[in-house]
Scaffold this motif. Structure first.
Motif, mmCIF file in Angstrom:
data_model
loop_
_atom_site.group_PDB
_atom_site.id
_atom_site.type_symbol
_atom_site.label_atom_id
_atom_site.label_comp_id
_atom_site.label_asym_id
_atom_site.label_seq_id
_atom_site.Cartn_x
_atom_site.Cartn_y
_atom_site.Cartn_z
ATOM 1 N N LEU A 186 0.981 -1.490 -0.143
ATOM 2 C CA LEU A 186 0.139 0.501 -0.014
ATOM 3 C C LEU A 186 1.018 0.891 -0.210
ATOM 4 C CD1 LEU A 186 -2.690 0.118 0.132
ATOM 5 C CD2 LEU A 186 -3.222 0.351 2.048
ATOM 6 N N LYS A 239 1.432 2.972 -3.663
ATOM 7 C CA LYS A 239 0.391 4.032 -4.235
ATOM 8 C C LYS A 239 1.094 4.649 -5.342
ATOM 9 C CE LYS A 239 -1.966 6.068 -1.326
ATOM 10 N NZ LYS A 239 -2.974 6.976 0.117
ATOM 11 N N ASN A 240 1.625 5.870 -4.341
ATOM 12 C CA ASN A 240 1.525 7.162 -5.036
ATOM 13 C C ASN A 240 3.100 7.445 -6.458
ATOM 14 O OD1 ASN A 240 -0.549 8.522 -3.586
ATOM 15 N ND2 ASN A 240 1.242 8.798 -1.233
ATOM 16 N N LEU A 298 -2.612 9.769 -3.532
ATOM 17 C CA LEU A 298 -3.929 9.003 -3.614
ATOM 18 C C LEU A 298 -4.331 8.797 -2.026
ATOM 19 C CD1 LEU A 298 -3.350 6.169 -5.981
ATOM 20 C CD2 LEU A 298 -5.066 7.842 -6.804
ATOM 21 N N ASP A 299 -6.155 9.493 -1.985
ATOM 22 C CA ASP A 299 -6.398 9.576 -1.116
ATOM 23 C C ASP A 299 -6.626 8.459 0.061
ATOM 24 O OD1 ASP A 299 -8.684 8.925 -2.487
ATOM 25 O OD2 ASP A 299 -9.420 10.965 -1.967
ATOM 26 N N SER A 300 -7.471 8.533 0.829
ATOM 27 C CA SER A 300 -7.483 7.753 1.560
ATOM 28 C C SER A 300 -8.511 6.927 0.919
ATOM 29 C CB SER A 300 -7.463 7.685 2.902
ATOM 30 O OG SER A 300 -8.950 8.821 3.334
ATOM 31 N N PHE A 355 -9.371 5.376 -1.718
ATOM 32 C CA PHE A 355 -8.342 4.704 -2.644
ATOM 33 C C PHE A 355 -8.227 3.650 -1.394
ATOM 34 C CE2 PHE A 355 -4.543 2.456 -4.006
ATOM 35 C CZ PHE A 355 -4.648 2.969 -5.625
ATOM 36 N N ASP A 356 -7.322 3.615 -0.514
ATOM 37 C CA ASP A 356 -6.762 2.675 0.427
ATOM 38 C C ASP A 356 -8.296 1.676 0.901
ATOM 39 O OD1 ASP A 356 -5.033 4.475 -0.186
ATOM 40 O OD2 ASP A 356 -4.250 4.264 2.783
ATOM 41 N N ARG A 395 -11.157 1.418 -0.839
ATOM 42 C CA ARG A 395 -12.191 0.613 -2.214
ATOM 43 C C ARG A 395 -10.466 -0.563 -1.893
ATOM 44 N NH1 ARG A 395 -11.653 4.178 -6.597
ATOM 45 N NH2 ARG A 395 -9.722 3.082 -7.089
ATOM 46 N N VAL A 396 -9.069 -0.689 -2.364
ATOM 47 C CA VAL A 396 -8.515 -1.775 -2.328
ATOM 48 C C VAL A 396 -8.133 -2.110 -1.043
ATOM 49 C CG1 VAL A 396 -5.919 -1.716 -2.701
ATOM 50 C CG2 VAL A 396 -6.380 0.853 -4.320
ATOM 51 N N LEU A 397 -7.996 -1.796 0.067
ATOM 52 C CA LEU A 397 -8.686 -2.797 0.908
ATOM 53 C C LEU A 397 -10.051 -3.558 1.417
ATOM 54 C CD1 LEU A 397 -7.148 -1.011 3.686
ATOM 55 C CD2 LEU A 397 -5.525 -2.855 3.100
ATOM 56 N N ARG A 412 -11.814 -5.108 -1.838
ATOM 57 C CA ARG A 412 -10.721 -5.617 -2.485
ATOM 58 C C ARG A 412 -10.296 -6.885 -2.214
ATOM 59 N NH1 ARG A 412 -9.528 -3.549 -8.916
ATOM 60 N NH2 ARG A 412 -9.361 -5.932 -9.692
#
Lengths: 170, 167
Positions: free
Chosen positions: A11, A14-15, B57-59, B61-62, B64-66, B68
């Motif tokens: 994670l 990501k950036n 990217l903001d949280s 995104f985190d 959503r990925v988590l 998934r």
């Protein structure tokens, strides 16, 4: 490398992945998608990646390939402007621009984005993400020497275009 | 002030000969406000590189990925559907263990009992009273003898009435 943990190993990348994807596809939504796919893909393959030297380099490689695939897909749906014989846009600022003088950074971004994909990615990895030549070589699947040569060409080109604007544009 | 070092670095930067550390020095130099005029033109270039590094990217995104990832994990578990035998196997193992313990305990108890009982003791010295109260003992004995005499009388009477049945 012991087992890969999603929160601590993947994670935080990501950036970097997002910026690389953004550099290639130049679309924020698309870049976000690519980043997500990259992370999920690497996560699903984590068992095969135990003896990987650098997860970061691997992720960036996957990300670049995904981004290039997406871009190719999009490009095939649009006619390429590169193949057209067209007059270069008049880069000279109009009086309003000259008055405001805010388009400077915009101009530089254009220079950057006009570089061929390979050079653009190299500049992204080196000058924005601050990676070592060896890491970049691993990501791009080439040698360190080739990386240095390409970065040199990219920087020279940016310098030329930049100085051209600086000297004659304004 | 002498900017020869920076100029040298810059020249080597264009030729991709600088190290990461040297590039860091350059970036820091161009970030400051009082860059001399002849170098200032490049400040914008480096500023742009800095700006490019700010895309993040903001949280959301985190999250959503988590989510998934969690979904994927769940499907993996669902994929290996356990058979009925696998589900009840622990129960069966526990039951088997209990049976083994009970049988062993029962067998051991039997073995100990047999050892305790030994042979019948006829020695009057080791005789123990069954009742503490002599009256109660007497009553029990009398009842026993009564039952015996009644049975004996009934047998005798039956023999007198019907002599053929006598063996």
């Amino acid at each position: 490398m012991p087992t890969i943990d999603f929160r601590t190993d993947l994670l935080p990348l990501k950036n970097k992945l997002y910026r690389l994807a953004l550099r290639i596809v130049a679309d924020t939504v698309e870049a976000e998608d690519i980043t997500e796919d990259t992370l999920i893909r690497v996560w699903q393959k984590r068992d095969e990646l135990q003896d990987l030297r650098s997860v970061e380099a691997y992720c960036l490689t996957v990300c670049r390939h995904l981004a290039l695939d997406r871009k190719a897909l999009h490009d095939s749906q649009n006619a390429s402007l590169d193949d057209l014989d067209y007059d270069a846009a008049d880069a000279a600022p109009n009086p309003l621009d000259r008055l405001v003088g805010t388009d400077h950074l915009e101009r530089i971004r254009e220079i950057f984005n006009r570089l061929p994909e390979r050079q653009r990615t190299l500049i992204q990895l080196r000058d924005i993400e601050g990676l070592r030549h060896s890491q970049i070589a691993e990501i791009m699947g080439t040698t360190e020497e080739a990386v240095k040569v390409s970065i040199c060409r990219a920087r020279q080109r940016m310098r030329q275009e930049f100085e051209a604007i600086e000297n004659y544009g304004l | 002030m002498d900017y020869k070092y920076i100029e040298q670095l810059l020249e080597r930067y264009w030729n991709a000969e600088t190290t990461l550390e040297e590039e860091h020095i350059l970036r820091t130099f161009f970030r400051q406000s009082d860059v001399p005029a002849h170098l200032n033109r490049y400040a914008a270039l480096f500023a742009q590189l800095d700006a490019e590094a700010a895309h993040e990217l903001d949280s959301r995104f985190d999250e959503r990925v988590l989510r998934r990832i969690a979904d994927d994990e769940r499907t993996v578990v669902r994929a290996e559907r356990p058979t009925l035998l696998n589900v009840i196997r622990p129960l069966m193992q526990a039951a088997a263990a209990v049976v083994v313990v009970v049988l062993t305990a029962y067998g051991a108890q039997r073995a100990f009992e047999r050892a305790d009982r030994g042979v019948w003791d006829y020695n009057p010295a080791s005789f123990e009273n069954s009742y503490d109260n002599p009256q109660q003992a007497y009553k029990v004995l009398q009842e026993g003898l009564d039952i015996f005499s009644r049975t004996a009388q009934a047998d005798t009477a039956r023999a007198a009435v019907n002599p053929e049945t006598e063996p």
